[in-house]
Scaffold this motif. Sequence first.
Motif, PDB file in Angstrom:
ATOM      1  N   TYR A 334       5.817   2.721   5.561  1.00  0.00           N
ATOM      2  CA  TYR A 334       5.159   3.383   4.421  1.00  0.00           C
ATOM      3  C   TYR A 334       3.795   2.747   4.167  1.00  0.00           C
ATOM      4  N   PHE A 335       3.802   1.416   4.104  1.00  0.00           N
ATOM      5  CA  PHE A 335       2.559   0.697   3.826  1.00  0.00           C
ATOM      6  C   PHE A 335       1.500   0.998   4.887  1.00  0.00           C
ATOM      7  N   GLU A 336       1.914   0.985   6.141  1.00  0.00           N
ATOM      8  CA  GLU A 336       0.915   1.250   7.192  1.00  0.00           C
ATOM      9  C   GLU A 336       0.428   2.694   7.133  1.00  0.00           C
ATOM     10  N   ALA A 337       1.287   3.596   6.676  1.00  0.00           N
ATOM     11  CA  ALA A 337       0.841   4.991   6.519  1.00  0.00           C
ATOM     12  C   ALA A 337      -0.200   5.090   5.397  1.00  0.00           C
ATOM     13  N   VAL A 338       0.013   4.333   4.320  1.00  0.00           N
ATOM     14  CA  VAL A 338      -0.986   4.313   3.232  1.00  0.00           C
ATOM     15  C   VAL A 338      -2.329   3.844   3.788  1.00  0.00           C
ATOM     16  N   LEU A 339      -2.284   2.768   4.587  1.00  0.00           N
ATOM     17  CA  LEU A 339      -3.527   2.232   5.145  1.00  0.00           C
ATOM     18  C   LEU A 339      -4.220   3.250   6.045  1.00  0.00           C
ATOM     19  N   THR A 340      -3.443   3.994   6.818  1.00  0.00           N
ATOM     20  CA  THR A 340      -4.035   5.012   7.692  1.00  0.00           C
ATOM     21  C   THR A 340      -4.804   6.027   6.860  1.00  0.00           C
ATOM     22  N   HIS A 341      -4.226   6.444   5.731  1.00  0.00           N
ATOM     23  CA  HIS A 341      -4.911   7.426   4.878  1.00  0.00           C
ATOM     24  C   HIS A 341      -6.112   6.823   4.158  1.00  0.00           C
ATOM     25  N   LEU A 342      -6.042   5.526   3.873  1.00  0.00           N
ATOM     26  CA  LEU A 342      -7.140   4.886   3.150  1.00  0.00           C
ATOM     27  C   LEU A 342      -8.352   4.644   4.032  1.00  0.00           C
ATOM     28  N   GLU A 378       0.088   9.406   1.446  1.00  0.00           N
ATOM     29  CA  GLU A 378      -1.204  10.059   1.278  1.00  0.00           C
ATOM     30  C   GLU A 378      -1.638  10.063  -0.190  1.00  0.00           C
ATOM     31  N   LEU A 379      -0.703  10.395  -1.082  1.00  0.00           N
ATOM     32  CA  LEU A 379      -1.040  10.440  -2.512  1.00  0.00           C
ATOM     33  C   LEU A 379      -1.335   9.040  -3.051  1.00  0.00           C
ATOM     34  N   LEU A 380      -0.524   8.053  -2.611  1.00  0.00           N
ATOM     35  CA  LEU A 380      -0.788   6.703  -3.098  1.00  0.00           C
ATOM     36  C   LEU A 380      -2.158   6.233  -2.599  1.00  0.00           C
ATOM     37  N   ALA A 381      -2.484   6.589  -1.356  1.00  0.00           N
ATOM     38  CA  ALA A 381      -3.795   6.211  -0.809  1.00  0.00           C
ATOM     39  C   ALA A 381      -4.914   6.822  -1.656  1.00  0.00           C
ATOM     40  N   GLU A 382      -4.733   8.056  -2.075  1.00  0.00           N
ATOM     41  CA  GLU A 382      -5.754   8.709  -2.900  1.00  0.00           C
ATOM     42  C   GLU A 382      -5.968   7.922  -4.193  1.00  0.00           C
ATOM     43  N   LEU A 383      -4.850   7.537  -4.810  1.00  0.00           N
ATOM     44  CA  LEU A 383      -4.948   6.791  -6.067  1.00  0.00           C
ATOM     45  C   LEU A 383      -5.597   5.419  -5.860  1.00  0.00           C
ATOM     46  N   VAL A 384      -5.148   4.703  -4.829  1.00  0.00           N
ATOM     47  CA  VAL A 384      -5.695   3.370  -4.573  1.00  0.00           C
ATOM     48  C   VAL A 384      -7.202   3.478  -4.288  1.00  0.00           C
ATOM     49  N   GLY A 385      -7.573   4.515  -3.571  1.00  0.00           N
ATOM     50  CA  GLY A 385      -8.993   4.752  -3.309  1.00  0.00           C
ATOM     51  C   GLY A 385      -9.762   4.946  -4.605  1.00  0.00           C
ATOM     52  N   MET A 386      -9.188   5.677  -5.538  1.00  0.00           N
ATOM     53  CA  MET A 386      -9.850   5.917  -6.832  1.00  0.00           C
ATOM     54  C   MET A 386      -9.970   4.625  -7.634  1.00  0.00           C
ATOM     55  N   VAL A 387      -8.943   3.772  -7.544  1.00  0.00           N
ATOM     56  CA  VAL A 387      -9.013   2.483  -8.242  1.00  0.00           C
ATOM     57  C   VAL A 387     -10.109   1.626  -7.605  1.00  0.00           C
ATOM     58  N   HIS A 388     -10.164   1.673  -6.295  1.00  0.00           N
ATOM     59  CA  HIS A 388     -11.153   0.852  -5.589  1.00  0.00           C
ATOM     60  C   HIS A 388     -12.587   1.255  -5.945  1.00  0.00           C
ATOM     61  N   THR A 389     -12.846   2.540  -6.009  1.00  0.00           N
ATOM     62  CA  THR A 389     -14.212   2.990  -6.307  1.00  0.00           C
ATOM     63  C   THR A 389     -14.509   2.933  -7.804  1.00  0.00           C
ATOM     64  N   GLY A 390     -13.485   2.647  -8.604  1.00  0.00           N
ATOM     65  CA  GLY A 390     -13.723   2.547 -10.037  1.00  0.00           C
ATOM     66  C   GLY A 390     -13.627   3.873 -10.767  1.00  0.00           C
ATOM     67  N   GLU A 391     -13.118   4.891 -10.089  1.00  0.00           N
ATOM     68  CA  GLU A 391     -12.973   6.176 -10.788  1.00  0.00           C
ATOM     69  C   GLU A 391     -11.869   6.103 -11.849  1.00  0.00           C
ATOM     70  N   VAL A 392     -10.841   5.337 -11.572  1.00  0.00           N
ATOM     71  CA  VAL A 392      -9.870   5.018 -12.629  1.00  0.00           C
ATOM     72  C   VAL A 392      -9.695   3.505 -12.623  1.00  0.00           C
TER      73      VAL A 392
END
Length: 494
Positions: A334-342, A378-392
């Motif tokens: 699961y974790f590696e799949a998140v990284l692939t999407h990120l 995929e969805l968790l990657a989207e959220l983590v990406g948003m946290v990283h860029t500061g959108e949330v």
Amino acid sequence: MDAQYEPVIGLEVHAQLLTRSKMFCRCGTTYAGAAANTHICSVCAGFPGVLPVINEHAVELAIRVGLALNCDIAETSRFDRKHYPYPDLPKGYQVSQYDLPLASRGYVTVGNGDDCQQIGIVRVHMEEDTGRLLHRTAADGTVYSLVDLNRSGVPLLEIVSEPEIHSAARAREYVMKLRQILRYIGASSGNMEEGALRCDANVSVRPVGEQTLGAKVEIKNLNSFRMIDRAIQHEIGRQSQALANGGRIEQETRGWDEAAGITLAQRTKEYASDYRYFPEPDLPPLTVSEDRRKAVLGRLAELPDARRARFISQYGVTADDASVLTTARETADYFEAVLTHLGERVPARLAASWVTGELFRLLNRDSLPITETRVTPELLAELVGMVHTGEVNRGSGRMVLEEFYETGGSPRAIATERGLMQISDTDTLTPVVRTVLDNHERAVAEFRGGKQQVIGFLLGQVMKQTRGTADSGTVRTLLLRELSEEPTKGPVPH
Ligand code: ADP
Ligand code: MG
Ligand code: ZN
């Protein structure tokens, strides 16, 4: 008293192999919940004159286990008959391996860092499971037993450790590690509650400093980690006490009484000669060529320790997160799949903390397997990406996660809809900061009087005004800027 005696423990673990059919016949292995004796044939029910056929997939899985436990794989091994009379054993013998096991001389690594230990594996051999007895009491109080042969002939692996374990905790750790490896390589479900993994513990004690081993007691059928822990601890205490009182330990087989919390003598230990082993005449020798061994090795999944080390070196994940993420193969996948999407742009550490922190909190709360959550990688990657860029920010991100964990849907849509997108825009935040300062004159005066920590309170007030969506870094900068300016109220000194 206990300190004078060193415990010595060796474990025999039985694991059912994850095959579709039984070890020597075509009967299915998914009989859980089925009526008794509905998954049997003349072979596994022990009729005379029938011939067993070796299940190739069971052999494949057994070789995998041998390799995963760093064993030598025998080019030629053999099946033997192990005789003993028992109602759940219709043939009167169990087909097992005796002097030529499939795999031997391996080890398992347990513990971490300084506390790391390699525990030797004496042997790994294949055998068939027995049937089961169902004990009943009739209306008139007569006790009787029924035989269910559905389990009879299920492929079983016996994994025997060296007597190199010196505490109950380590014994438990060893079995956990074995189970983790068996699950990783798809060899066994490892489910102790279902009896797919069972453990017998051999326990002896000896005076500290003594080299020779004491007489061992074998505790049968420890079917949970808690039982392993309690039974071994109790047995160490019992033996130490007996020796301290001048007694001696008889080699015997004992059972664990869970309710009473004690081990009880069952029978004196049987010896190999009691079983009258001889080669199974109905089966050919089991041969594993060098090519086959290599092919299986090539198909072997990455093992938990290697994967953990790779998570640390390749992704820069903390050692603790790496342990948690690699506990089960599904989690690591699961974790590696998140990284692939990120992709590369987001640090893996951030993703790791969202999986082990926020997501696991929800999964643990609901006892939900990671494979069944609506939070896809995929969805968790989207959220983590948003946290990283500061959108949330992290707090809002948590609320977004909680919502799509319950209902599904896109993190971005939820964040927008709920007004949780982070505000880092100074034009928007400055008026809020000013209002907060105006409304908290006392705090402002305290800050100016030198009480720096008041900034935390003021920051909290701004977060409250923005329902937690403000970017705290920006707010802090704005607060400091406004506070460092000359007071606008009261007499301005000239
Ligand atoms: P047996 O022939 O009685 O089955 P084995 O030598 O095959 O005995 O060992 C069975 C298990 O008991 C192994 O896991 C081994 O490590 C363990 N064992 C052997 N001797 C001792 C001992 N003195 N104390 C504790 N464990 C022991
Ligand atoms: Mg034995
Ligand atoms: Zn059968």
